[in-house]
Motif scaffolding. Structure first.
Motif, short mmCIF file in Angstrom:
data_model
loop_
_atom_site.label_atom_id
_atom_site.label_comp_id
_atom_site.label_asym_id
_atom_site.label_seq_id
_atom_site.Cartn_x
_atom_site.Cartn_y
_atom_site.Cartn_z
N ARG A 194 97.05 -34.73 21.87
CA ARG A 194 98.29 -35.58 22.29
C ARG A 194 97.99 -35.77 23.63
O ARG A 194 98.15 -37.07 24.03
N GLU A 195 97.45 -34.81 24.52
CA GLU A 195 97.35 -35.45 25.90
C GLU A 195 96.20 -36.03 26.11
O GLU A 195 96.43 -37.16 26.84
N ALA A 211 95.03 -41.73 27.50
CA ALA A 211 94.38 -43.02 27.27
C ALA A 211 95.25 -43.96 27.20
O ALA A 211 95.08 -45.26 27.57
N ARG A 212 96.47 -44.08 26.66
CA ARG A 212 97.41 -45.15 26.48
C ARG A 212 98.49 -45.33 27.56
O ARG A 212 98.69 -46.59 27.65
N GLY A 213 98.54 -44.33 28.50
CA GLY A 213 99.57 -44.51 29.50
C GLY A 213 98.95 -44.20 30.85
O GLY A 213 99.78 -44.58 31.75
N PRO A 222 95.98 -38.25 13.93
CA PRO A 222 95.43 -39.67 14.07
C PRO A 222 93.99 -39.79 13.16
O PRO A 222 93.57 -40.78 13.22
N GLY A 223 93.46 -38.67 13.18
CA GLY A 223 92.00 -38.85 12.62
C GLY A 223 90.93 -39.56 13.78
O GLY A 223 91.21 -39.56 14.91
N ARG A 225 102.86 -48.83 29.37
CA ARG A 225 102.88 -47.42 30.15
C ARG A 225 103.19 -46.24 29.22
O ARG A 225 103.97 -45.36 29.39
N GLY A 226 102.49 -46.25 27.96
CA GLY A 226 102.34 -45.30 27.23
C GLY A 226 103.65 -45.38 26.35
O GLY A 226 103.91 -44.38 25.47
N THR A 227 104.50 -46.21 26.60
CA THR A 227 105.56 -46.21 25.43
C THR A 227 105.31 -47.17 24.29
O THR A 227 105.25 -48.15 24.44
N PRO A 228 105.36 -46.69 23.08
CA PRO A 228 104.99 -47.25 22.07
C PRO A 228 105.91 -48.65 21.93
O PRO A 228 107.34 -48.22 21.97
N VAL A 229 105.49 -49.79 21.40
CA VAL A 229 106.57 -50.87 20.97
C VAL A 229 105.96 -51.32 19.75
O VAL A 229 104.88 -51.10 19.21
#
Length: 272
Positions: free
Chosen positions: A121-122, A127-129, A199-200, A256-260
């Motif tokens: 998860r980290e 990677a995303r945020g 997530p695989g 910024r790491g927040t899913p939309v």
């Protein structure tokens, strides 16, 4: 297929002097991905979070699934004048989705896997945020990375094997294993990791200005971290890795790491 209303982009203009108008494209609602333009040199912040403005004036931001009813856009004009605008954020109704047939360990993980799950998860969070790349790749727009039957939508309340779990933060497209997956928009590979618990095999692309896209449950990965990919370039293939009941692509967009909601950034799914 789970039917839902597609969010259609429509412009909202924040009134100002004509030469300094700030224009937003997209509905102001929970889960929305919003793009816009401002005078070059403008500085913006949404509820205190900086919004990068490109040299040409382009910018993007997003609202999470459970965003508050109001948001504040702070504006610093190129000449230094400051103002704030209040944005009314419309509420959305979320569906409930029941999924059965999952292995028990994928609903309630055994204790010995918790450290691994936290570590992964980290990795995803960073990677995303963790990037605010100045190149505005997102301005070319997003296309579906794969087309087909939509089997899961953003924001749905997930009931897994009868147990409530966190909401769904992407859109699922059911396709056979091996179906090529394309980059939805040009960007830089920030994660290309196989064998993650939930997530695989997963790829994360950085589209600039803290905008990212994530591709989960892949059967293979065709890119490497740091690689620049073009919109439409094949980055992997649909699979059934991680927590799944069948082959599909789980696709996310985040700011910024927040899913939309990806469907607020994508065109309508093409007819089969």
């Amino acid at each position: 297929m789970i039917a839902r209303r597609l969010v259609l982009a429509c412009p909202l203009c924040l009134l100002a002097a004509p030469a300094r108008a700030i224009t937003l494209h997209g509905r102001i609602e929970q889960g929305a991905f919003v793009t816009g333009t401002a005078a070059p040199g403008t500085r913006l912040a949404l509820d205190g979070r900086p919004v990068r403005v490109a040299a040409g004036g382009e910018f993007a931001f997003g609202f999470g699934r459970d965003a508050a009813d109001k948001a504040t856009l702070a504006i610093t004009r190129p000449e230094g004048a400051r103002e704030t605008r209040s944005l009314a954020v419309a509420r959305r109704q979320w569906i409930e989705q029941h999924i059965t047939g999952l292995p028990p360990a994928m609903v309630t993980p055994p204790p010995e896997t918790l450290e691994r799950i936290a570590r992964e998860r980290e990795m995803l969070r960073e990677a995303r945020g963790g990037h605010d790349t100045p190149q505005p790749f997102f301005t070319e727009g997003f296309d579906w990375p794969v087309t087909g039957r939509i089997s899961g939508v953003f924001g749905s309340r997930r009931i897994l094997n009868g147990e409530p779990r966190q909401p769904h933060f992407g859109v699922d497209v059911a396709r056979p294993t091996g179906t090529p997956v394309a980059a939805a928009c040009s960007g830089i590979v920030r994660l290309a990791q196989t064998g993650m618990y939930f997530p695989g095999s997963t790829v994360v692309l950085d589209h600039g200005h803290a905008v990212s896209s994530t591709y989960m449950h892949l059967s293979r990965i065709d890119v490497r971290v740091g690689q620049r990919v073009a919109k439409g370039e094949i980055i992997g293939a649909v699979g059934a890795t991680g927590r799944v009941t069948g082959p599909h692509l789980h696709f996310e967009i985040a700011w910024r790491g927040t899913p939309v909601d990806p469907q607020t950034a994508l065109p309508p799914m093409p007819e089969a």
